[in-house]
Design a protein around this motif. Sequence first.
Motif: not given
Length: 110
Positions: A99-110
Motif C-alpha cells: 500500500e505504501v509503495r503504491r501510494d508513493i508511486l502514485d504521488l511521484i507519477g509512476r
Amino acid sequence: MADDKQDRDEQADREEKRQREREVEETQTRSDEEEPMRVDPGEELGDLDKALKSHDYPVTTNELTEAYGDYEVETSSGKKSLEGVFSTTDDQVYDSVDEVRRDILDLIGR
C-alpha cells in the motif's frame, strides 16, 4: 505502349495491394515482439523499499515521514525526499508495504 487510364488504374490497384501486404507483414512482425519488462515497484524506490519492508504495519503517513523522511526517491522532475512526497497528502494508515509503495508511486507519477 500508350499510357491510358486503364493502365494507371491497374498500377494504382497494384500499389494499394502492395501497401496492404506491407501493413499485414508489419503487424505480424510486431506481434512477435516481447512486451517490455515491468520493473518491480520496490526497485524504483531503492533503499527506501528495503527500509519499508522491515517496518511494522499498520503505520501512518506521519510515522513514515518521521522515520524515513530523508530518504530520496526519483521523480519525473528529479529527486525528492519522502517527506516532500508525502507533504501533499493527509495522514493515512497503511496496512502493508504494498500500500505504501503504491501510494508513493502514485504521488511521484509512476
